[in-house]
Write a protein that holds these residues in place. Structure first.
Motif, short mmCIF file in Angstrom:
data_model
loop_
_atom_site.label_atom_id
_atom_site.label_comp_id
_atom_site.label_asym_id
_atom_site.label_seq_id
_atom_site.Cartn_x
_atom_site.Cartn_y
_atom_site.Cartn_z
N SER A 156 -34.72 -26.02 -7.65
CA SER A 156 -34.00 -26.39 -6.63
C SER A 156 -33.55 -23.92 -7.24
CB SER A 156 -32.33 -26.12 -7.35
OG SER A 156 -32.12 -26.35 -8.64
N VAL A 157 -34.83 -23.23 -8.36
CA VAL A 157 -34.43 -22.96 -8.76
C VAL A 157 -36.02 -21.99 -9.65
CG1 VAL A 157 -31.56 -21.74 -8.53
CG2 VAL A 157 -33.29 -22.32 -10.38
N ARG A 158 -36.15 -20.38 -9.79
CA ARG A 158 -37.73 -20.63 -9.70
C ARG A 158 -37.55 -20.27 -10.87
NH1 ARG A 158 -41.01 -15.87 -9.68
NH2 ARG A 158 -39.15 -13.80 -9.29
N THR A 159 -36.33 -19.00 -11.39
CA THR A 159 -36.77 -18.42 -12.72
C THR A 159 -35.63 -19.53 -13.66
OG1 THR A 159 -34.79 -16.34 -12.46
CG2 THR A 159 -36.92 -16.09 -11.81
N ALA A 186 -21.19 -19.35 -3.19
CA ALA A 186 -21.80 -18.17 -2.92
C ALA A 186 -22.65 -18.09 -3.45
CB ALA A 186 -20.98 -17.59 -4.09
N PHE A 187 -22.94 -19.19 -4.69
CA PHE A 187 -24.28 -19.17 -5.59
C PHE A 187 -25.87 -19.15 -4.04
CE2 PHE A 187 -27.79 -21.85 -7.63
CZ PHE A 187 -28.57 -20.79 -8.35
N GLU A 188 -24.91 -20.56 -3.65
CA GLU A 188 -26.68 -20.11 -2.14
C GLU A 188 -27.13 -19.06 -1.36
OE1 GLU A 188 -25.50 -23.94 -0.06
OE2 GLU A 188 -26.53 -25.05 -2.22
N GLU A 189 -25.31 -18.28 -1.12
CA GLU A 189 -25.82 -17.54 -0.10
C GLU A 189 -26.88 -16.49 -0.81
OE1 GLU A 189 -25.58 -14.56 3.03
OE2 GLU A 189 -24.83 -17.91 2.83
N GLN A 190 -27.02 -16.29 -1.76
CA GLN A 190 -27.72 -15.43 -2.69
C GLN A 190 -29.07 -15.70 -3.34
OE1 GLN A 190 -25.17 -14.16 -6.37
NE2 GLN A 190 -24.37 -13.00 -4.79
N HIS A 191 -29.38 -17.34 -3.28
CA HIS A 191 -30.20 -18.02 -3.60
C HIS A 191 -30.80 -18.83 -2.36
CE1 HIS A 191 -28.60 -16.65 -7.08
NE2 HIS A 191 -30.40 -16.45 -8.06
N PRO A 192 -31.43 -18.96 -1.66
CA PRO A 192 -31.91 -19.98 -0.07
C PRO A 192 -32.43 -20.73 -0.63
CG PRO A 192 -32.71 -17.54 -0.43
CD PRO A 192 -32.06 -17.75 -1.36
N GLU A 193 -33.32 -20.76 -1.53
CA GLU A 193 -34.45 -21.41 -2.55
C GLU A 193 -33.49 -22.73 -2.80
OE1 GLU A 193 -33.79 -18.94 -6.25
OE2 GLU A 193 -33.32 -18.67 -3.43
N ALA A 194 -32.20 -22.61 -3.48
CA ALA A 194 -31.49 -23.97 -3.93
C ALA A 194 -30.67 -24.49 -2.64
CB ALA A 194 -30.37 -22.74 -5.00
N ARG A 195 -30.39 -23.71 -1.60
CA ARG A 195 -29.88 -24.42 -0.25
C ARG A 195 -31.13 -24.77 0.58
NH1 ARG A 195 -28.89 -20.24 2.92
NH2 ARG A 195 -26.58 -19.75 2.07
N ALA A 196 -32.43 -24.35 0.40
CA ALA A 196 -33.12 -25.73 0.71
C ALA A 196 -33.47 -26.83 -0.51
CB ALA A 196 -34.86 -25.10 0.84
N PHE A 197 -33.38 -26.81 -1.48
CA PHE A 197 -33.47 -27.79 -2.45
C PHE A 197 -32.75 -28.67 -2.27
CE2 PHE A 197 -31.93 -29.81 -5.82
CZ PHE A 197 -33.79 -31.04 -6.55
N ARG A 198 -31.25 -28.66 -1.74
CA ARG A 198 -30.43 -29.80 -1.14
C ARG A 198 -30.12 -30.02 0.34
NH1 ARG A 198 -25.80 -28.40 1.02
NH2 ARG A 198 -26.03 -26.43 1.03
N GLU A 199 -30.83 -28.99 0.43
CA GLU A 199 -31.17 -30.02 1.94
C GLU A 199 -32.47 -30.72 1.85
OE1 GLU A 199 -30.94 -30.41 6.37
OE2 GLU A 199 -29.83 -29.23 5.12
N THR A 286 -47.10 -20.64 -8.65
CA THR A 286 -45.83 -19.74 -9.84
C THR A 286 -44.60 -20.17 -9.34
OG1 THR A 286 -46.04 -17.08 -9.30
CG2 THR A 286 -47.74 -17.75 -11.10
N ASP A 287 -44.52 -20.56 -8.69
CA ASP A 287 -42.78 -20.83 -7.49
C ASP A 287 -42.64 -22.18 -7.30
OD1 ASP A 287 -40.26 -20.86 -6.26
OD2 ASP A 287 -41.20 -19.11 -4.83
N ALA A 288 -42.02 -22.92 -7.92
CA ALA A 288 -41.83 -24.37 -7.84
C ALA A 288 -40.54 -24.41 -6.58
CB ALA A 288 -40.69 -24.71 -8.94
N THR A 289 -40.69 -23.52 -6.53
CA THR A 289 -38.98 -24.11 -5.33
C THR A 289 -40.22 -23.65 -3.63
OG1 THR A 289 -39.21 -21.54 -4.89
CG2 THR A 289 -37.37 -22.27 -6.36
N ARG A 290 -41.47 -23.78 -3.87
CA ARG A 290 -42.23 -24.42 -2.70
C ARG A 290 -42.92 -24.90 -2.75
NH1 ARG A 290 -45.21 -18.51 -2.39
NH2 ARG A 290 -45.59 -19.37 -0.67
#
Length: 366
Positions: A156-159, A186-199, A286-290
């Motif tokens: 869900s996140v990179r770091t 608010a968190f997902e607004e700042q971290h679109p990768e987290a929203r992508a994970f939820r989707e 190096t990016d587990a969100t992709r």
């Protein structure tokens, strides 16, 4: 490490005693300290105080404890689980990618653990969007390979810092007993990768059982072959059982995953294929969100079959004291520079130390 605690547990259960009960538990505490130092040394943390993990690990574990409260003696994440025992039947095909002995043709004993994410050991299974599988392969040359996988191919996140922020966003509100939706938004607004994970999890409902889910390494690792050639790989455990999404009626049993696993294993072993997917140009290393696209030309190697024969409760099963640190790797498998890997390793150690210390304190009061 696990053998040491298994031995100590046997001594405790057998009624072993020193002239002083205090001395008895002092020896166990010393053992924990020695194991912690050995763990820190092997992870390259020498220089840190023996009983302290790096700051990022401390922050992550503290954030887990703040999410739903402290549950002494349990893992800080994946607190609810069940031990499994089996073996890995390597077909030898993985040897062209890695010289690790686990990929040589043959059979390797395995101890593992199925679980659901979260800090609460009493959480209802139906609340989880994911299933998880952790394994320890006892490699013939005396080494080990440990891996902790999730039923989603991405994270869900990179770091580590982003993960701490995500845990804070999902902290349970004492007034409602649930996380604050506005804080999560608010968190997902700042971290679109987290929203992508939820989707992704919305489009891929949780499986009805542990045995019909696929499990993914999420992060990439560097595989080194016998001739020194290296390539980056992500792996997955693909089940023989056919995936089926969980139903509303099945969720009524808060412990349906363990109940059904035990019932299914009584009818025979369960199997997964270990699939090694080789990185292509442009893949995120190096990016587990992709996610890595499932292109037809991607090299995929079926390295063998994981066979699970039996299950035992985690309270006294063989997985109880195993720390499934993803950086415990055999020669021929190396970590990538994914920042989550080092953070996970440190966090697992910190969690391990806290829960073992809690067990000693509890035992000393009995």
């Amino acid at each position: 490490m696990a053998k040491t605690f298994d031995y100590l547990n046997k001594l405790l259960r057998s009624g072993w005693a020193y002239p002083s009960l205090l001395l008895r538990y002092a020896i166990i505490a010393v053992a924990i300290g020695g194991i912690s130092f050995a763990y820190a040394f092997s992870a390259g943390w020498v220089g840190w105080p023996v009983h302290r993990a790096p700051l990022s690990a401390t922050r992550v574990v503290n954030a887990f404890e703040a999410t739903t409260g402290l549950h002494p003696g349990f893992r800080r994440n994946h607190a609810k689980g069940i031990c499994v025992i089996g073996h890995f039947e390597s077909n030898g095909a993985g040897a062209r990618l890695s010289r690790a002995r686990v990929f040589a043709r043959g059979v390797v004993p395995v101890v593992g653990r199925f679980s659901v994410p979260g800090t609460n050991p009493a959480v209802a299974d139906g609340e989880s969007r994911l299933r998880s599988l952790a394994l320890r392969f006892a490699v013939p040359d005396g080494g080990e390979w440990r891996t902790a996988m999730n039923s989603a191919p991405i994270f869900s996140v990179r770091t580590p810092d982003d993960f701490v922020a995500e845990l804070a966003a999902h902290r349970v509100d004492k007034a409602t007993g649930k996380p604050d939706p506005a804080r999560i938004a608010a968190f997902e607004e700042q971290h679109p990768e987290a929203r992508a994970f939820r989707e992704w999890t919305r489009q891929h409902p949780a499986s009805s059982d542990f045995d019909n889910a696929a499990y993914y390494s999420v992060s990439a690792f560097r595989f080194v072959s016998a001739d020194g050639t290296s390539r980056y790989v992500r792996w997955s455990m693909v089940p023989d059982s056919v995936y089926r999404p969980v139903t509303a009626s099945e969720r009524r049993d808060p412990d349906f995953l363990a109940h059904r696993l035990v019932k299914t294993l009584a009818q025979g072993p369960l199997r997964w294929h270990l699939i090694l997917a080789v990185a292509q140009p442009g893949d995120a290393i190096t990016d587990a969100t992709r996610v890595w696209p499932q292109t037809p030309d991607r090299e995929r190697v079926d390295a063998g079959t994981l066979v699970i024969d039996s299950a035992q409760p985690q309270i006294d099963g063989p997985c109880r004291n195993i720390d499934f640190d993803p950086l415990v790797l055999p020669a021929g498998i190396e970590p990538s520079a994914d920042p989550l890997l080092a953070a996970r390793s440190a966090t697992y150690m910190e969690s391990f130390y806290r829960r073992m210390s809690e067990e000693v304190r509890f035992a000393s009061k009995r």
